[in-house]
Design an enzyme around this catalytic site. Structure first.
Site, PDB file in Angstrom:
ATOM      1  N   THR A 125      50.858 -83.065  -3.913  1.00  0.00           N
ATOM      2  CA  THR A 125      51.046 -84.469  -4.264  1.00  0.00           C
ATOM      3  C   THR A 125      50.393 -85.389  -3.235  1.00  0.00           C
ATOM      4  OG1 THR A 125      52.756 -86.196  -4.307  1.00  0.00           O
ATOM      5  CG2 THR A 125      53.329 -84.207  -3.149  1.00  0.00           C
ATOM      6  N   ASP A 126      50.026 -86.577  -3.682  1.00  0.00           N
ATOM      7  CA  ASP A 126      49.466 -87.557  -2.738  1.00  0.00           C
ATOM      8  C   ASP A 126      50.518 -88.029  -1.734  1.00  0.00           C
ATOM      9  OD1 ASP A 126      51.024 -89.142  -4.424  1.00  0.00           O
ATOM     10  OD2 ASP A 126      49.439 -90.577  -4.893  1.00  0.00           O
ATOM     11  N   GLU A 127      51.811 -87.736  -2.028  1.00  0.00           N
ATOM     12  CA  GLU A 127      52.873 -88.214  -1.133  1.00  0.00           C
ATOM     13  C   GLU A 127      52.811 -87.539   0.235  1.00  0.00           C
ATOM     14  OE1 GLU A 127      56.694 -88.921  -2.939  1.00  0.00           O
ATOM     15  OE2 GLU A 127      55.798 -89.125  -4.915  1.00  0.00           O
ATOM     16  N   TYR A 153      61.338 -84.804   0.347  1.00  0.00           N
ATOM     17  CA  TYR A 153      60.476 -84.226  -0.697  1.00  0.00           C
ATOM     18  C   TYR A 153      59.046 -84.061  -0.185  1.00  0.00           C
ATOM     19  CZ  TYR A 153      57.190 -84.296  -4.641  1.00  0.00           C
ATOM     20  OH  TYR A 153      56.139 -84.037  -5.489  1.00  0.00           O
ATOM     21  N   LYS A 157      56.700 -80.682   0.600  1.00  0.00           N
ATOM     22  CA  LYS A 157      55.416 -80.405  -0.062  1.00  0.00           C
ATOM     23  C   LYS A 157      54.301 -80.230   0.986  1.00  0.00           C
ATOM     24  CE  LYS A 157      54.597 -80.327  -3.929  1.00  0.00           C
ATOM     25  NZ  LYS A 157      54.642 -79.204  -4.923  1.00  0.00           N
ATOM     26  N   PRO A 208      66.903-100.671 -13.401  1.00  0.00           N
ATOM     27  CA  PRO A 208      67.096-100.799 -11.954  1.00  0.00           C
ATOM     28  C   PRO A 208      65.779-100.715 -11.178  1.00  0.00           C
ATOM     29  CG  PRO A 208      67.655 -98.583 -12.667  1.00  0.00           C
ATOM     30  CD  PRO A 208      67.213 -99.314 -13.892  1.00  0.00           C
ATOM     31  N   ARG A 276      65.133 -97.994  -2.104  1.00  0.00           N
ATOM     32  CA  ARG A 276      65.178 -96.581  -1.702  1.00  0.00           C
ATOM     33  C   ARG A 276      64.996 -96.515  -0.180  1.00  0.00           C
ATOM     34  NH1 ARG A 276      60.592 -93.049  -4.499  1.00  0.00           N
ATOM     35  NH2 ARG A 276      62.143 -92.629  -6.112  1.00  0.00           N
ATOM     36  N   GLY A 278      63.444 -95.470   3.185  1.00  0.00           N
ATOM     37  CA  GLY A 278      62.107 -94.972   3.577  1.00  0.00           C
ATOM     38  C   GLY A 278      61.049 -95.152   2.507  1.00  0.00           C
TER      39      GLY A 278
HETATM   40  P1  NAD Z   1      59.676 -81.277 -12.697  1.00  0.00           P
HETATM   41  O1  NAD Z   1      60.815 -81.562 -11.789  1.00  0.00           O
HETATM   42  O2  NAD Z   1      59.573 -81.963 -14.005  1.00  0.00           O
HETATM   43  O3  NAD Z   1      59.614 -79.702 -13.004  1.00  0.00           O
HETATM   44  C1  NAD Z   1      59.826 -78.738 -12.015  1.00  0.00           C
HETATM   45  C2  NAD Z   1      60.027 -77.390 -12.707  1.00  0.00           C
HETATM   46  O4  NAD Z   1      60.174 -76.395 -11.685  1.00  0.00           O
HETATM   47  C3  NAD Z   1      61.288 -77.317 -13.573  1.00  0.00           C
HETATM   48  O5  NAD Z   1      61.006 -76.676 -14.799  1.00  0.00           O
HETATM   49  C4  NAD Z   1      62.257 -76.490 -12.739  1.00  0.00           C
HETATM   50  O6  NAD Z   1      63.184 -75.759 -13.530  1.00  0.00           O
HETATM   51  C5  NAD Z   1      61.297 -75.574 -12.007  1.00  0.00           C
HETATM   52  N1  NAD Z   1      61.855 -75.075 -10.746  1.00  0.00           N
HETATM   53  C6  NAD Z   1      62.500 -75.785  -9.783  1.00  0.00           C
HETATM   54  N2  NAD Z   1      62.889 -74.963  -8.790  1.00  0.00           N
HETATM   55  C7  NAD Z   1      62.456 -73.717  -9.113  1.00  0.00           C
HETATM   56  C8  NAD Z   1      62.514 -72.448  -8.472  1.00  0.00           C
HETATM   57  N3  NAD Z   1      63.130 -72.308  -7.292  1.00  0.00           N
HETATM   58  N4  NAD Z   1      61.943 -71.390  -9.093  1.00  0.00           N
HETATM   59  C9  NAD Z   1      61.325 -71.523 -10.299  1.00  0.00           C
HETATM   60  N5  NAD Z   1      61.252 -72.687 -10.950  1.00  0.00           N
HETATM   61  C10 NAD Z   1      61.798 -73.780 -10.361  1.00  0.00           C
HETATM   62  O7  NAD Z   1      58.387 -81.545 -11.813  1.00  0.00           O
HETATM   63  P2  NAD Z   1      56.936 -82.104 -12.244  1.00  0.00           P
HETATM   64  O8  NAD Z   1      56.961 -83.578 -12.216  1.00  0.00           O
HETATM   65  O9  NAD Z   1      56.479 -81.380 -13.450  1.00  0.00           O
HETATM   66  O10 NAD Z   1      56.082 -81.629 -10.993  1.00  0.00           O
HETATM   67  C11 NAD Z   1      55.440 -80.342 -11.000  1.00  0.00           C
HETATM   68  C12 NAD Z   1      54.681 -80.181  -9.692  1.00  0.00           C
HETATM   69  O11 NAD Z   1      53.713 -81.225  -9.571  1.00  0.00           O
HETATM   70  C13 NAD Z   1      55.565 -80.274  -8.455  1.00  0.00           C
HETATM   71  O12 NAD Z   1      55.121 -79.293  -7.532  1.00  0.00           O
HETATM   72  C14 NAD Z   1      55.322 -81.677  -7.914  1.00  0.00           C
HETATM   73  O13 NAD Z   1      55.475 -81.715  -6.530  1.00  0.00           O
HETATM   74  C15 NAD Z   1      53.879 -81.901  -8.323  1.00  0.00           C
HETATM   75  N6  NAD Z   1      53.472 -83.300  -8.556  1.00  0.00           N
HETATM   76  C16 NAD Z   1      54.190 -84.099  -9.400  1.00  0.00           C
HETATM   77  C17 NAD Z   1      53.761 -85.397  -9.652  1.00  0.00           C
HETATM   78  C18 NAD Z   1      54.495 -86.299 -10.621  1.00  0.00           C
HETATM   79  O14 NAD Z   1      54.137 -87.489 -10.737  1.00  0.00           O
HETATM   80  N7  NAD Z   1      55.494 -85.831 -11.336  1.00  0.00           N
HETATM   81  C19 NAD Z   1      52.605 -85.881  -9.037  1.00  0.00           C
HETATM   82  C20 NAD Z   1      51.885 -85.027  -8.171  1.00  0.00           C
HETATM   83  C21 NAD Z   1      52.329 -83.726  -7.954  1.00  0.00           C
HETATM   84  P1  TYD Z   2      59.356 -92.200  -9.052  1.00  0.00           P
HETATM   85  O1  TYD Z   2      59.059 -92.090 -10.516  1.00  0.00           O
HETATM   86  O2  TYD Z   2      60.638 -91.672  -8.529  1.00  0.00           O
HETATM   87  O3  TYD Z   2      58.109 -91.523  -8.315  1.00  0.00           O
HETATM   88  P2  TYD Z   2      57.731 -91.501  -6.720  1.00  0.00           P
HETATM   89  O4  TYD Z   2      58.806 -92.086  -5.929  1.00  0.00           O
HETATM   90  O5  TYD Z   2      57.598 -90.048  -6.465  1.00  0.00           O
HETATM   91  O6  TYD Z   2      56.460 -92.262  -6.622  1.00  0.00           O
HETATM   92  O7  TYD Z   2      59.263 -93.728  -8.641  1.00  0.00           O
HETATM   93  C1  TYD Z   2      58.088 -94.486  -8.833  1.00  0.00           C
HETATM   94  C2  TYD Z   2      58.317 -95.849  -8.200  1.00  0.00           C
HETATM   95  O8  TYD Z   2      59.333 -96.532  -8.940  1.00  0.00           O
HETATM   96  C3  TYD Z   2      58.811 -95.773  -6.762  1.00  0.00           C
HETATM   97  O9  TYD Z   2      58.228 -96.843  -6.023  1.00  0.00           O
HETATM   98  C4  TYD Z   2      60.313 -95.997  -6.876  1.00  0.00           C
HETATM   99  C5  TYD Z   2      60.434 -96.897  -8.090  1.00  0.00           C
HETATM  100  N1  TYD Z   2      61.680 -96.743  -8.895  1.00  0.00           N
HETATM  101  C6  TYD Z   2      62.460 -97.860  -9.193  1.00  0.00           C
HETATM  102  O10 TYD Z   2      62.133 -99.003  -8.828  1.00  0.00           O
HETATM  103  N2  TYD Z   2      63.593 -97.675  -9.931  1.00  0.00           N
HETATM  104  C7  TYD Z   2      63.995 -96.438 -10.360  1.00  0.00           C
HETATM  105  O11 TYD Z   2      65.073 -96.334 -10.999  1.00  0.00           O
HETATM  106  C8  TYD Z   2      63.179 -95.292 -10.052  1.00  0.00           C
HETATM  107  C9  TYD Z   2      63.566 -93.923 -10.512  1.00  0.00           C
HETATM  108  C10 TYD Z   2      62.016 -95.504  -9.325  1.00  0.00           C
END
Ligand code: NAD
Ligand code: TYD
Length: 339
Positions: A125-127, A153, A157, A208, A276, A278
Site C-alpha cells: 500500500t502507499d500508506e 496497519y 505492511k 461521519p 482519527r 495520527g
Molecule cells: P479486505 O480487508 O477487504 O480483505 C482481506 C481478506 O484477507 C479477507 O478476505 C480476509 O478474510 C483475509 N484474511 C485476513 N487475515 C487472513 C489470514 N490470516 N489468513 C488468510 N486470509 C486472511 O482487504 P482489501 O481491501 O481487499 O485489501 C487487500 C490487500 O490490498 C491488503 O493486503 C491491503 O493491505 C492491500 N491494499 C488495499 C488497498 C485498499 O484501498 N483497500 C489499497 C492498497 C493496498
Molecule cells: P479509509 O477508507 O479507512 O481508508 P484509509 O484510511 O486507509 O485511507 O478512509 C479514507 C479516508 O476517509 C481517510 O482519510 C479517513 C476518512 N474516513 C472518514 O472521514 N470517515 C469514516 O467513517 C471513514 C471510515 C473514513
C-alpha cells in the site's frame, strides 16, 4: 499456470480473481482465505463451482497449514492480498495486524523458499510512505520515497515489504511488490469510506466525516489495480517495487458530497466527528515508473467509477445488508457511538 491467491474472499482479492478468470481462463486459481469478518464466501459464489478454481479456508500465519497447501498444490505463483486492512481497527487492536500482515507474510515467504515458486507478489500500500503535506501539491510518492509509517496497519505492511526485500536479497526469492493508492469498487467492506457513506446515506443515517474532511486520498478503481498486478506478474522485474495510482487526488469531503448527490440525499446528513488518531493528511502516488516500464495506465475515470460503484451497492443490497447486520453493528457502535 497455477496461482495461489491469498485473501481472495476480500475486496481486492475477489476482484482480482474475477479479473484473472476473464483475462486468463486457462489459469488455475486457488484461493486461501481465513474468512475473517472481512472475508465473504458469497462474494466468490460466481466462480466457486467453475473450472480450475479451488477455495481453501485457512490462515496464512498457520505455517503448518500453509506448508501443507504448498506441498499438495505446488503453486507457480503466489499473490498475497491476505491482510488486516482497516486503519481504524489497527488503532483499536494492533496485535492481529502484526500476526497476519507480518508473521503471515513470513510464513508464505518461507513456504515459497521451501517449495520454490516462479514469483511471490506482495500486495502492499502507499500508506507505507506515510503522508504528504497538503500545502505541497508538487510532492508525490515515488518508489524511492523512504518508508515512514503512521498507523499500526501501515507499520505492519511496511514490515512485510521489508521482509520481502530481505528474502529476495538473502535467499534470491523472486519477489515483486506493488504499492497502490486507495481502491474503490464492488465488494468493498462497508467499514471503508466510500461504501460506508453509501450505506449510511441510503439509510438516511449521519455520514461521519473525520476532522474537517480535508484529508486527501488518491482513488483508483479496483479493476485498474488488478490489471496492474497482472502486468507485474507477466512482465515485472524481480526485486522491483511498483507504485500504482491514477493521479486522482480528492478530499474526503468532496467524495462524500459526490456520493450524496448521486443518491439524491441532502448534505445535512454530513456529521463532522472526532478525527482519527495520527490521521495521514495526503496520499499521492507518482505512477510514472509502472507506466514507463510496463505500459500500465488506469482505464476508469473517477466519475465513471464512482457511478458504477454506487449503482453496484444499490443493486447488491443483500450483499452488504447481510454484512452490516452482524458483527459490524458492535464495531460501528464502538467506533462511532461516542465520537
Ligand atoms: P479486505 O480487508 O477487504 O480483505 C482481506 C481478506 O484477507 C479477507 O478476505 C480476509 O478474510 C483475509 N484474511 C485476513 N487475515 C487472513 C489470514 N490470516 N489468513 C488468510 N486470509 C486472511 O482487504 P482489501 O481491501 O481487499 O485489501 C487487500 C490487500 O490490498 C491488503 O493486503 C491491503 O493491505 C492491500 N491494499 C488495499 C488497498 C485498499 O484501498 N483497500 C489499497 C492498497 C493496498
Ligand atoms: P479509509 O477508507 O479507512 O481508508 P484509509 O484510511 O486507509 O485511507 O478512509 C479514507 C479516508 O476517509 C481517510 O482519510 C479517513 C476518512 N474516513 C472518514 O472521514 N470517515 C469514516 O467513517 C471513514 C471510515 C473514513
Amino acid at each position: 499456470m497455477k496461482i495461489l491467491v491469498t485473501g481472495g474472499a476480500g475486496f481486492i482479492g475477489s476482484n482480482f480473481i474475477f479479473y484473472m478468470r476473464r483475462k486468463h481462463p486457462e489459469y488455475e486459481l486457488i484461493c486461501l482465505d481465513k474468512l475473517t469478518y472481512a472475508g465473504n464466501m458469497e462474494t466468490l459464489a460466481s466462480v466457486m463451482d467453475g473450472p480450475s478454481f479451488k477455495f481453501i479456508r485457512g490462515d496464512i500465519a498457520d505455517r503448518e497449514a500453509v506448508y501443507g497447501i504448498f506441498e499438495a498444490e505446488k503453486p507457480d505463483v503466489v499473490v498475497n492480498f491476505a491482510a488486516e486492512s482497516h486503519v481504524d481497527r489497527s488503532i483499536e487492536n494492533p496485535a492481529v495486524f502484526l500476526e497476519t500482515n507480518v508473521m503471515g507474510t513470513q510464513a508464505l515467504l518461507d513456504a515459497c523458499r521451501k517449495y520454490g515458486v516462479q514469483r511471490y507478489h506482495q500486495v502492499s500500500t502507499d500508506e507505507v510512505y506515510g503522508d504528504l503535506p497538503l500545502d505541497r501539491p508538487d510532492l508525490f510518492f515515488t518508489e524511492q520515497t523512504p518508508l515512514h509509517t503512521s498507523s499500526p496497519y501501515s507499520a505492519s505492511k511496511a514490515a512485510a515489504d521489508l521482509l520481502c526485500n530481505a528474502y529476495q536479497r538473502t535467499y534470491g526469492l523472486p519477489i515483486t511488490i506493488s504499492r497502490c493508492s486507495n481502491n474503490y469498487g464492488p465488494y468493498q467492506f462497508p467499514e471503508k469510506l466510500i461504501p460506508l457513506m453509501i450505506a449510511n446515506a441510503l439509510a438516511d443515517k449521519p455520514l461521519p466525516v473525520y476532522g474537517e474532511g480535508l484529508n486527501v486520498r488518491d482513488w483508483l478503481y479496483v479493476e485498474d489495480h488488478c490489471a496492474a498486478i497482472d502486468l507485474i506478474l507477466e512482465k515485472g522485474k524481480v526485486g522491483q517495487v511498483y507504485n500504482i495510482g491514477g493521479h486522482n487526488e480528492m478530499r474526503n469531503i468532496d467524495i462524500v458530497k459526490r456520493i450524496l448527490s448521486l443518491l439524491d440525499k441532502p448534505e445535512s446528513l454530513i456529521t463532522y466527528v472526532t478525527d482519527r488518531k495520527g490521521h495521514d493528511m495526503r496520499y499521492a502516488i507518482d505512477p510514472s515508473f509502472i507506466h514507463r516500464e510496463l505500459g500500465w495506465l488506469p482505464e476508469t475515470r473517477f466519475e465513471d467509477g464512482i457511478q458504477k460503484t454506487v449503482r453496484w451497492y444499490l443493486e447488491n443490497r443483500d450483499w452488504w445488508e447481510n454484512i452490516i447486520s452482524g458483527e459490524y453493528q458492535s464495531y460501528y457502535e464502538r467506533m462511532y457511538g461516542k465520537r
